[in-house]
Design a protein around this motif. Sequence first.
Motif, PDB file in Angstrom:
ATOM      1  N   LEU A   1     109.227 -33.975  44.269  1.00 13.01           N
ATOM      2  CA  LEU A   1     109.277 -33.270  42.986  1.00 13.01           C
ATOM      3  C   LEU A   1     110.268 -33.941  42.030  1.00 13.01           C
ATOM      4  N   SER A   2     110.469 -35.246  42.236  1.00 12.70           N
ATOM      5  CA  SER A   2     111.410 -35.981  41.380  1.00 12.70           C
ATOM      6  C   SER A   2     110.957 -36.011  39.925  1.00 12.70           C
ATOM      7  N   LEU A   3     109.665 -35.839  39.701  1.00  7.86           N
ATOM      8  CA  LEU A   3     109.147 -35.796  38.334  1.00  7.86           C
ATOM      9  C   LEU A   3     109.758 -34.634  37.558  1.00  7.86           C
ATOM     10  N   PHE A   4     110.106 -33.554  38.280  1.00  2.00           N
ATOM     11  CA  PHE A   4     110.714 -32.372  37.656  1.00  2.00           C
ATOM     12  C   PHE A   4     112.232 -32.352  37.846  1.00  2.00           C
ATOM     13  N   GLY A   5     112.776 -33.465  38.319  1.00  2.95           N
ATOM     14  CA  GLY A   5     114.213 -33.544  38.517  1.00  2.95           C
ATOM     15  C   GLY A   5     114.702 -32.793  39.744  1.00  2.95           C
ATOM     16  N   ILE A   6     113.807 -32.594  40.732  1.00  3.70           N
ATOM     17  CA  ILE A   6     114.164 -31.839  41.939  1.00  3.70           C
ATOM     18  C   ILE A   6     114.079 -32.773  43.141  1.00  3.70           C
ATOM     19  N   ASP A   7     115.151 -32.842  43.901  1.00  3.34           N
ATOM     20  CA  ASP A   7     115.197 -33.669  45.102  1.00  3.34           C
ATOM     21  C   ASP A   7     115.129 -32.765  46.324  1.00  3.34           C
ATOM     22  N   LEU A   8     113.958 -32.667  46.941  1.00  2.00           N
ATOM     23  CA  LEU A   8     113.789 -31.784  48.087  1.00  2.00           C
ATOM     24  C   LEU A   8     114.429 -32.336  49.360  1.00  2.00           C
ATOM     25  N   ASP A   9     114.914 -33.569  49.317  1.00  2.00           N
ATOM     26  CA  ASP A   9     115.678 -34.077  50.450  1.00  2.00           C
ATOM     27  C   ASP A   9     117.063 -33.432  50.519  1.00  2.00           C
ATOM     28  N   ASP A  10     117.460 -32.794  49.450  1.00  2.00           N
ATOM     29  CA  ASP A  10     118.707 -32.032  49.428  1.00  2.00           C
ATOM     30  C   ASP A  10     118.455 -30.658  50.047  1.00  2.00           C
ATOM     31  N   SER A  11     119.314 -30.240  50.972  1.00  2.00           N
ATOM     32  CA  SER A  11     119.105 -28.989  51.705  1.00  2.00           C
ATOM     33  C   SER A  11     119.063 -27.783  50.784  1.00  2.00           C
ATOM     34  N   ARG A  12     119.895 -27.768  49.762  1.00  2.00           N
ATOM     35  CA  ARG A  12     119.925 -26.624  48.845  1.00  2.00           C
ATOM     36  C   ARG A  12     118.624 -26.533  48.050  1.00  2.00           C
ATOM     37  N   SER A  13     118.165 -27.676  47.563  1.00  2.00           N
ATOM     38  CA  SER A  13     116.916 -27.694  46.794  1.00  2.00           C
ATOM     39  C   SER A  13     115.736 -27.280  47.663  1.00  2.00           C
TER      40      SER A  13
END
Length: 334
Positions: free
Chosen positions: A148-160
Amino acid sequence: MFRHNALRYAVLVALSLAALFQALTAEYFGLEILTEILILAVLVLALDMVAGFGGQVSLCHGALMGVGAYVYALVSAKAGIAPPVAMASAVAVTGVIAWVIGAICSRSHGIYFIMATLAFGQMAYAYVFEAPVFGGDDGLSGISRLDLSLFGIDLDDSRSFALFCLAVAGAVYGASVMTLQSGLGRSLTGVMHNEQRMRALGLTVWRVKADVFGLSGMIAGLAGVLAAQHVMYISPGLLSWTVSGEALVVVILGGLGTLVGPLIGAAAFVLLKHEISAWTDHWHLVVGVVLIAVVMSGANGIFGWAEARWGGWLERRMADATRKHEQEEVVSDA
């Protein structure tokens, strides 16, 4: 038919705020526990839909969850297809398999339905365990999360990723409510209460059961996708009947046929497991004692007990208000 009341709305808001607060403030370990709770919540919502509102107590939902995880892993990691397409494929394939199982088992009831679904689950487990394409006992690794990097979201981050799972769980809950309040959901409830009457009214009973079981399977498959993305590794143990058994325990512990109750059950089960396992490896014994106490109390799980007490309190308040109003009318007439 499923309906919300003030207590259910209040519990939903409280659970949502608690999960959101945990997702925004917790450290790594707390985020992992929250993610585990949310993935289990998605699975038990799927199970409660068929068991609580259709009387179809399934012991293959763990296997359906595993199917979703394996399809996602094969399509994304092995075939190299983009994760969004892999997710959609996993959910669709699991839904089709669940529909077939629901159609085959639709004429069985009670213990026979339970054993039939258990057999399907064990067949899936045995096949995945033996087939080389699934990695056998070693499982599959190298599973990637949704990009979801297109939306500025890094799902590799536990919080995200925890926040992503929270959003998915909320969407699944909304979809479950819409399904149960639709014509299909009302037909399912009617079948559970009086199948012969619904058949006499011209309803195709087996189709209703299969359709809802298929939708439930799609949700279970989505839970499997989240589980695969969470750990980035899967093994045949994900299809074991014990996963289905734990899901059923969670539904009963929280409150069968309430949708809200299984969410409470998921949180209670995971928290109990982690807290008690820090003291002893025999945490299942403590959970078993809690479950026995809940069942023997005669209440429909933790939430059912609270709802019954709240309902009694509300009835007393309404009766007092009515009596007071009648007395005021008598005084005014005098």
